[in-house]
Scaffold this motif. Structure first.
Motif, PDB file in Angstrom:
ATOM      1  N   MET A  62      11.300   8.237  -6.492  1.00 57.15           N
ATOM      2  CA  MET A  62       9.941   8.659  -6.793  1.00 57.15           C
ATOM      3  C   MET A  62       9.385   9.511  -5.656  1.00 57.15           C
ATOM      4  O   MET A  62       9.386   9.089  -4.494  1.00 57.15           O
ATOM      5  CB  MET A  62       9.060   7.425  -7.008  1.00 57.15           C
ATOM      6  CG  MET A  62       7.674   7.716  -7.525  1.00 57.15           C
ATOM      7  SD  MET A  62       6.815   6.153  -7.881  1.00 57.15           S
ATOM      8  CE  MET A  62       5.302   6.765  -8.590  1.00 57.15           C
ATOM      9  N   ASP A  63       8.912  10.696  -5.975  1.00 56.77           N
ATOM     10  CA  ASP A  63       8.285  11.563  -4.989  1.00 56.77           C
ATOM     11  C   ASP A  63       6.935  10.976  -4.589  1.00 56.77           C
ATOM     12  O   ASP A  63       6.133  10.594  -5.450  1.00 56.77           O
ATOM     13  CB  ASP A  63       8.102  12.972  -5.569  1.00 56.77           C
ATOM     14  CG  ASP A  63       7.585  13.948  -4.537  1.00 56.77           C
ATOM     15  OD1 ASP A  63       6.357  14.000  -4.339  1.00 56.77           O
ATOM     16  OD2 ASP A  63       8.414  14.654  -3.937  1.00 56.77           O
ATOM     17  N   ARG A  64       6.666  10.920  -3.279  1.00 56.14           N
ATOM     18  CA  ARG A  64       5.430  10.287  -2.807  1.00 56.14           C
ATOM     19  C   ARG A  64       4.191  11.092  -3.144  1.00 56.14           C
ATOM     20  O   ARG A  64       3.081  10.541  -3.198  1.00 56.14           O
ATOM     21  CB  ARG A  64       5.487  10.085  -1.283  1.00 56.14           C
ATOM     22  CG  ARG A  64       6.566   9.128  -0.815  1.00 56.14           C
ATOM     23  CD  ARG A  64       6.277   8.558   0.571  1.00 56.14           C
ATOM     24  NE  ARG A  64       5.639   9.449   1.487  1.00 56.14           N
ATOM     25  CZ  ARG A  64       6.191   9.950   2.602  1.00 56.14           C
ATOM     26  NH1 ARG A  64       7.452   9.658   2.895  1.00 56.14           N
ATOM     27  NH2 ARG A  64       5.503  10.727   3.413  1.00 56.14           N
ATOM     28  N   ASP A  65       4.344  12.362  -3.380  1.00 58.95           N
ATOM     29  CA  ASP A  65       3.183  13.203  -3.671  1.00 58.95           C
ATOM     30  C   ASP A  65       2.927  13.351  -5.167  1.00 58.95           C
ATOM     31  O   ASP A  65       1.792  13.247  -5.633  1.00 58.95           O
ATOM     32  CB  ASP A  65       3.366  14.585  -3.039  1.00 58.95           C
ATOM     33  CG  ASP A  65       3.407  14.520  -1.526  1.00 58.95           C
ATOM     34  OD1 ASP A  65       2.646  13.719  -0.952  1.00 58.95           O
ATOM     35  OD2 ASP A  65       4.213  15.252  -0.924  1.00 58.95           O
ATOM     36  N   THR A  66       3.989  13.599  -5.915  1.00 59.86           N
ATOM     37  CA  THR A  66       3.824  13.912  -7.338  1.00 59.86           C
ATOM     38  C   THR A  66       4.149  12.761  -8.270  1.00 59.86           C
ATOM     39  O   THR A  66       3.741  12.764  -9.438  1.00 59.86           O
ATOM     40  CB  THR A  66       4.711  15.105  -7.710  1.00 59.86           C
ATOM     41  OG1 THR A  66       6.100  14.716  -7.594  1.00 59.86           O
ATOM     42  CG2 THR A  66       4.459  16.287  -6.788  1.00 59.86           C
ATOM     43  N   GLY A  67       4.933  11.784  -7.790  1.00 59.21           N
ATOM     44  CA  GLY A  67       5.380  10.698  -8.658  1.00 59.21           C
ATOM     45  C   GLY A  67       6.601  11.045  -9.483  1.00 59.21           C
ATOM     46  O   GLY A  67       7.121  10.200 -10.222  1.00 59.21           O
ATOM     47  N   ALA A  68       7.099  12.274  -9.361  1.00 62.68           N
ATOM     48  CA  ALA A  68       8.293  12.680 -10.115  1.00 62.68           C
ATOM     49  C   ALA A  68       9.522  11.933  -9.596  1.00 62.68           C
ATOM     50  O   ALA A  68       9.599  11.588  -8.415  1.00 62.68           O
ATOM     51  CB  ALA A  68       8.503  14.190 -10.001  1.00 62.68           C
ATOM     52  N   GLY A  69      10.473  11.705 -10.485  1.00 59.11           N
ATOM     53  CA  GLY A  69      11.679  11.008 -10.059  1.00 59.11           C
ATOM     54  C   GLY A  69      12.600  10.716 -11.215  1.00 59.11           C
ATOM     55  O   GLY A  69      12.432  11.254 -12.316  1.00 59.11           O
ATOM     56  N   GLU A  70      13.575   9.852 -10.973  1.00 53.84           N
ATOM     57  CA  GLU A  70      14.563   9.547 -11.998  1.00 53.84           C
ATOM     58  C   GLU A  70      15.151   8.153 -11.794  1.00 53.84           C
ATOM     59  O   GLU A  70      14.956   7.527 -10.748  1.00 53.84           O
ATOM     60  CB  GLU A  70      15.684  10.590 -12.011  1.00 53.84           C
ATOM     61  CG  GLU A  70      16.567  10.611 -10.771  1.00 53.84           C
ATOM     62  CD  GLU A  70      15.954  11.352  -9.591  1.00 53.84           C
ATOM     63  OE1 GLU A  70      16.328  11.013  -8.453  1.00 53.84           O
ATOM     64  OE2 GLU A  70      15.106  12.241  -9.808  1.00 53.84           O
ATOM     65  N   LEU A  71      15.866   7.711 -12.809  1.00 55.22           N
ATOM     66  CA  LEU A  71      16.467   6.382 -12.840  1.00 55.22           C
ATOM     67  C   LEU A  71      17.930   6.454 -12.409  1.00 55.22           C
ATOM     68  O   LEU A  71      18.661   7.378 -12.777  1.00 55.22           O
ATOM     69  CB  LEU A  71      16.384   5.824 -14.264  1.00 55.22           C
ATOM     70  CG  LEU A  71      16.979   4.435 -14.515  1.00 55.22           C
ATOM     71  CD1 LEU A  71      16.101   3.367 -13.886  1.00 55.22           C
ATOM     72  CD2 LEU A  71      17.121   4.186 -16.025  1.00 55.22           C
ATOM     73  N   HIS A  72      18.367   5.445 -11.632  1.00 50.66           N
ATOM     74  CA  HIS A  72      19.755   5.346 -11.208  1.00 50.66           C
ATOM     75  C   HIS A  72      20.233   3.920 -11.486  1.00 50.66           C
ATOM     76  O   HIS A  72      19.908   2.992 -10.738  1.00 50.66           O
ATOM     77  CB  HIS A  72      19.896   5.662  -9.719  1.00 50.66           C
ATOM     78  CG  HIS A  72      19.397   7.024  -9.337  1.00 50.66           C
ATOM     79  ND1 HIS A  72      20.184   8.142  -9.373  1.00 50.66           N
ATOM     80  CD2 HIS A  72      18.158   7.426  -8.927  1.00 50.66           C
ATOM     81  CE1 HIS A  72      19.480   9.198  -8.984  1.00 50.66           C
ATOM     82  NE2 HIS A  72      18.247   8.783  -8.712  1.00 50.66           N
ATOM     83  N   ARG A  73      20.976   3.744 -12.561  1.00 55.49           N
ATOM     84  CA  ARG A  73      21.442   2.405 -12.919  1.00 55.49           C
ATOM     85  C   ARG A  73      22.607   1.986 -12.030  1.00 55.49           C
ATOM     86  O   ARG A  73      23.411   2.813 -11.577  1.00 55.49           O
ATOM     87  CB  ARG A  73      21.868   2.360 -14.382  1.00 55.49           C
ATOM     88  CG  ARG A  73      20.714   2.531 -15.363  1.00 55.49           C
ATOM     89  CD  ARG A  73      21.136   2.174 -16.776  1.00 55.49           C
ATOM     90  NE  ARG A  73      20.049   2.320 -17.727  1.00 55.49           N
ATOM     91  CZ  ARG A  73      19.849   3.399 -18.474  1.00 55.49           C
ATOM     92  NH1 ARG A  73      20.699   4.426 -18.391  1.00 55.49           N
ATOM     93  NH2 ARG A  73      18.830   3.452 -19.308  1.00 55.49           N
ATOM     94  N   LEU A  74      22.705   0.655 -11.830  1.00 51.49           N
ATOM     95  CA  LEU A  74      23.746   0.060 -10.982  1.00 51.49           C
ATOM     96  C   LEU A  74      24.336  -1.145 -11.694  1.00 51.49           C
ATOM     97  O   LEU A  74      23.645  -1.819 -12.475  1.00 51.49           O
ATOM     98  CB  LEU A  74      23.152  -0.382  -9.641  1.00 51.49           C
ATOM     99  CG  LEU A  74      22.347   0.654  -8.845  1.00 51.49           C
ATOM    100  CD1 LEU A  74      21.563  -0.027  -7.730  1.00 51.49           C
ATOM    101  CD2 LEU A  74      23.272   1.718  -8.273  1.00 51.49           C
TER     102      LEU A  74
END
Length: 371
Positions: free
Chosen positions: A142-154
């Motif tokens: 998650m980007d601290r400024d925009t909130g953009a990001g993605e999922l990484h399953r484990l």
């Protein structure tokens, strides 16, 4: 051989047998006989501020009443709740006043912790699994400024686990520590030590077990009644609920409901630091259900708690935690080196040499008596 001579020979053999292990142990080991970790009393913590979102309101399915993950970065505090209240991250100023909320880029299952990566992004540990039935867990970038990001399953190599602790080394390697009701926590990382930047999205990426986190030896019977919350007191110290890494990557902290265990990792290898054991143990002040922990950039330690249907508790601070661990680690290194030197001299030369003198003398006596 006369009886007296036979007795003298037996004494010589017994002396040599008794002294040899001592000489070997002293000469070959750098560990002192007694090694104590520093204990920090709960009274050394003090309230920093109390999270307050009254100025901006709270989005649906987000709340600081179940604060489970905490990060300090860039002069701001980032906080997230756990299952049911984890759909957004609160961005707080230095007075714990919420400035805004960042919606998560994906719909999580059960976020339990949060860390800051070397890329500056937040990494949320969607690893909660009380029923131990999830096929995959996840890290959410998650980007601290925009909130953009993605999922990484484990995926775990040995079946489902419940975990509430994530730490990210300075080289980007994430470690997950499981929450066990009894016994040591298990420590996992992505296979072959992949860093957060190399995780597949959405994955899954396989995890590998790299060790355990066992603090049982530091949990004396006198500590059985410490702690807080509703968990059975005897289990407080061994149920890990959050982790953090210092800004320089050389100190790690893992907390339970009653304690914070602080580890020295001068080379940044957290798995090795866990294996070596904590150098500082801090008893935490009373909290309804303490589950979050973070380091500030100046080396203070922060801990926070869920409210458990009461008022939101203040974030507590232990000033100078990083420098305290580093100083304790240096002290232990000096003590170990001094012990290795003195042990090698005393046991390796003194006792071993004395054993040789005794054996030679006994042998002389045996020969003389036998004439």
């Amino acid at each position: 051989m006369p009886d007296r001579s036979r007795w003298s020979a037996r004494v010589a053999v017994a002396v040599l047998a008794a002294c040899t292990p001592l000489a070997a142990a002293g000469a070959g080991s750098a560990e002192p006989f007694f090694r104590d970790q520093t204990a920090v009393d709960a009274s050394e913590f003090g309230p920093l501020c109390t999270p307050d979102d009254s100025g901006v309101g709270t989005p649906d399915e987000a709340s600081l009443e179940e604060l489970s993950g905490l990060v300090s970065a860039g002069g701001l505090l980032y906080a997230v709740g756990d299952s049911g209240s984890d759909r957004a991250v609160a961005v707080m100023d230095g007075n714990c006043a919420v400035q805004r909320w960042l919606p998560l880029p994906v719909d999580p299952y059960d976020v339990e912790d949060m860390a800051s990566g070397p890329d500056g992004r937040l990494w949320l540990a969607d690893t909660g699994d009380n029923g131990r039935r999830r096929d995959t867990v996840a890290l959410i970038a998650m980007d601290r400024d925009t909130g953009a990001g993605e999922l990484h399953r484990l995926t775990y190599p040995d079946g489902p686990h419940d975990a509430e602790t994530v730490l990210v080394q300075n080289d980007g390697t994430p470690l997950i520590v499981t929450k066990e009701v009894f016994g040591a926590g298990n420590v996992y990382r992505p296979a072959e030590g992949a860093g957060v930047g190399g995780l597949a999205s959405p994955g899954p990426t396989p995890l590998e077990k790299v060790g355990t986190l066992d603090v049982a030896e530091t949990n004396g019977a006198d500590d059985a009644t410490t702690g807080s919350g509703t968990t059975a007191p005897a289990l407080h110290s061994t149920m890990f609920t959050g982790g953090a890494v210092s800004a320089d990557g050389t100190v790690a902290a893992v907390r339970s409901y009653s304690d914070v265990f602080l580890f020295s990792a001068p080379d940044g290898d957290l798995a090795a630091a866990f294996a070596a054991g904590p150098v500082v143990r801090a008893h935490v002040p009373q909290q309804p259900q303490g589950e979050s922990i973070a380091f500030t950039e100046n080396g203070d330690l922060l801990i926070a708690s869920e409210a458990r249907e009461g008022p939101v508790p203040p974030i507590q601070a232990l000033p100078g935690a990083v420098s305290r661990v580093q100083q304790q680690a240096r002290t232990e290194t000096v003590a170990d080196e001094a012990s290795a030197h003195s042990s090698g001299t005393l046991w390796g030369i003194g006792i071993a040499g004395g054993a040789v003198v005794l054996v030679v003398g006994a042998g002389f006596l045996v020969r003389r008596r036998a004439r």
